[in-house]
Write a protein that holds these residues in place. Sequence first.
Motif, PDB file in Angstrom:
ATOM      1  N   GLY A   9      76.626  41.013  40.559  1.00  0.00           N
ATOM      2  CA  GLY A   9      76.558  39.685  41.153  1.00  0.00           C
ATOM      3  C   GLY A   9      75.895  38.602  40.333  1.00  0.00           C
ATOM      4  N   TYR A  10      75.724  38.813  39.024  1.00  0.00           N
ATOM      5  CA  TYR A  10      75.094  37.810  38.155  1.00  0.00           C
ATOM      6  C   TYR A  10      76.173  36.939  37.509  1.00  0.00           C
ATOM      7  CZ  TYR A  10      70.898  40.626  38.693  1.00  0.00           C
ATOM      8  OH  TYR A  10      69.829  41.308  39.219  1.00  0.00           O
ATOM      9  N   ASP A  11      75.861  35.656  37.353  1.00  0.00           N
ATOM     10  CA  ASP A  11      76.778  34.696  36.748  1.00  0.00           C
ATOM     11  C   ASP A  11      76.677  34.776  35.229  1.00  0.00           C
ATOM     12  OD1 ASP A  11      78.355  32.577  35.983  1.00  0.00           O
ATOM     13  OD2 ASP A  11      77.092  31.019  36.882  1.00  0.00           O
ATOM     14  N   LEU A  12      77.720  35.271  34.576  1.00  0.00           N
ATOM     15  CA  LEU A  12      77.675  35.448  33.125  1.00  0.00           C
ATOM     16  C   LEU A  12      77.710  34.133  32.362  1.00  0.00           C
ATOM     17  CD1 LEU A  12      79.990  38.565  32.596  1.00  0.00           C
ATOM     18  CD2 LEU A  12      77.528  38.457  33.052  1.00  0.00           C
ATOM     19  N   ASN A  13      77.999  33.037  33.048  1.00  0.00           N
ATOM     20  CA  ASN A  13      77.977  31.724  32.408  1.00  0.00           C
ATOM     21  C   ASN A  13      76.592  31.084  32.453  1.00  0.00           C
ATOM     22  OD1 ASN A  13      80.758  31.700  31.754  1.00  0.00           O
ATOM     23  ND2 ASN A  13      81.261  31.117  33.858  1.00  0.00           N
ATOM     24  N   ASP A  14      75.702  31.665  33.217  1.00  0.00           N
ATOM     25  CA  ASP A  14      74.327  31.170  33.325  1.00  0.00           C
ATOM     26  C   ASP A  14      73.577  31.533  32.046  1.00  0.00           C
ATOM     27  OD1 ASP A  14      71.570  30.817  33.928  1.00  0.00           O
ATOM     28  OD2 ASP A  14      71.964  31.116  36.058  1.00  0.00           O
ATOM     29  N   ARG A  15      72.964  30.548  31.400  1.00  0.00           N
ATOM     30  CA  ARG A  15      72.280  30.801  30.124  1.00  0.00           C
ATOM     31  C   ARG A  15      71.068  31.717  30.302  1.00  0.00           C
ATOM     32  NH1 ARG A  15      71.571  25.547  26.445  1.00  0.00           N
ATOM     33  NH2 ARG A  15      71.091  27.216  24.940  1.00  0.00           N
ATOM     34  N   ARG A  16      70.457  31.708  31.468  1.00  0.00           N
ATOM     35  CA  ARG A  16      69.361  32.639  31.739  1.00  0.00           C
ATOM     36  C   ARG A  16      69.876  34.072  31.716  1.00  0.00           C
ATOM     37  NH1 ARG A  16      67.616  30.430  37.422  1.00  0.00           N
ATOM     38  NH2 ARG A  16      69.899  30.482  37.522  1.00  0.00           N
ATOM     39  N   VAL A  17      71.030  34.272  32.343  1.00  0.00           N
ATOM     40  CA  VAL A  17      71.627  35.612  32.376  1.00  0.00           C
ATOM     41  C   VAL A  17      72.033  36.046  30.974  1.00  0.00           C
ATOM     42  CG1 VAL A  17      73.569  36.969  33.249  1.00  0.00           C
ATOM     43  CG2 VAL A  17      72.393  35.362  34.766  1.00  0.00           C
ATOM     44  N   ARG A  18      72.569  35.130  30.197  1.00  0.00           N
ATOM     45  CA  ARG A  18      72.978  35.477  28.835  1.00  0.00           C
ATOM     46  C   ARG A  18      71.775  35.861  27.975  1.00  0.00           C
ATOM     47  NH1 ARG A  18      78.504  32.908  26.688  1.00  0.00           N
ATOM     48  NH2 ARG A  18      79.704  33.148  28.613  1.00  0.00           N
ATOM     49  N   SER A  19      70.660  35.181  28.171  1.00  0.00           N
ATOM     50  CA  SER A  19      69.432  35.571  27.462  1.00  0.00           C
ATOM     51  C   SER A  19      68.990  36.966  27.886  1.00  0.00           C
ATOM     52  CB  SER A  19      68.305  34.571  27.742  1.00  0.00           C
ATOM     53  OG  SER A  19      68.553  33.337  27.132  1.00  0.00           O
ATOM     54  N   ALA A  20      69.124  37.251  29.180  1.00  0.00           N
ATOM     55  CA  ALA A  20      68.739  38.552  29.709  1.00  0.00           C
ATOM     56  C   ALA A  20      69.633  39.665  29.159  1.00  0.00           C
ATOM     57  CB  ALA A  20      68.793  38.545  31.234  1.00  0.00           C
ATOM     58  N   LEU A  21      70.931  39.378  29.022  1.00  0.00           N
ATOM     59  CA  LEU A  21      71.863  40.355  28.467  1.00  0.00           C
ATOM     60  C   LEU A  21      71.477  40.701  27.032  1.00  0.00           C
ATOM     61  CD1 LEU A  21      75.297  38.885  29.676  1.00  0.00           C
ATOM     62  CD2 LEU A  21      73.961  40.715  30.741  1.00  0.00           C
TER      63      LEU A  21
END
Length: 225
Positions: free
Chosen positions: A116-128
């Motif tokens: 359920g995480y938004d892969l376009n969110d820059r916070r999520v991309r940093s987390a990935l």
Amino acid sequence: MSTQEPSSSQEASKTLVQRAPEVAGNVLRQILEFAIDGNMTIPGAKDAAARCLQTRGDHEAAVESVVRQHVGLAGAQGFLTNLGGLLLLPVALPANLAGLAVVQMRMIAAIAHLRGYDLNDRRVRSALTLAMLGEDDVRKLVASGKLPSTPMGVATAPVFDPILEHAVSERVFGDLGMKMAGKHAVVQVAKRIPLVGGGVGAAADGYFTYALGQYARREFVRRRG
């Protein structure tokens, strides 16, 4: 003339050091974007997650399928890129690291997407990107104060932190560089043996990918209703 040469060399070194975060960020950004978006022949993380969900019919079963598939992919590319032994090592090793990074990043992104995480969110991309370091390294960096939080904490932070993004990119890029330099010395020595090296490469890459998959499953907890 001779007095200016060291100065030019020092200036060049200084420039490289200054550009290190930029280089690291650009390389990892390209890997991340390819892993998430894919191309005409290789589906990205969202498509991979959707296919697993369609086949399994349940989000958690799809997560399990994603991990299993990517462990297989990591093992396959590890075998192929390390099959040639010592003669092909200068070419195969960078290809192996790039290929493995894409496979692992796509797996982590697919897991986060299914949860359920938004892969376009820059916070999520940093987390990935941060999750690519693995559980042990992240725990040590957080405990020492070099990182503020885990991938879960970064993905759900109130605001995006560009400074943290640069720090994470440098750290992950450096980790890939250490692997290229022979961080896993025993594995690298075995890879120098034709045929045997391919089997060791497949086993090592599959194992590391499985470990990252389990870490991602623990970090990116379910957010879907």
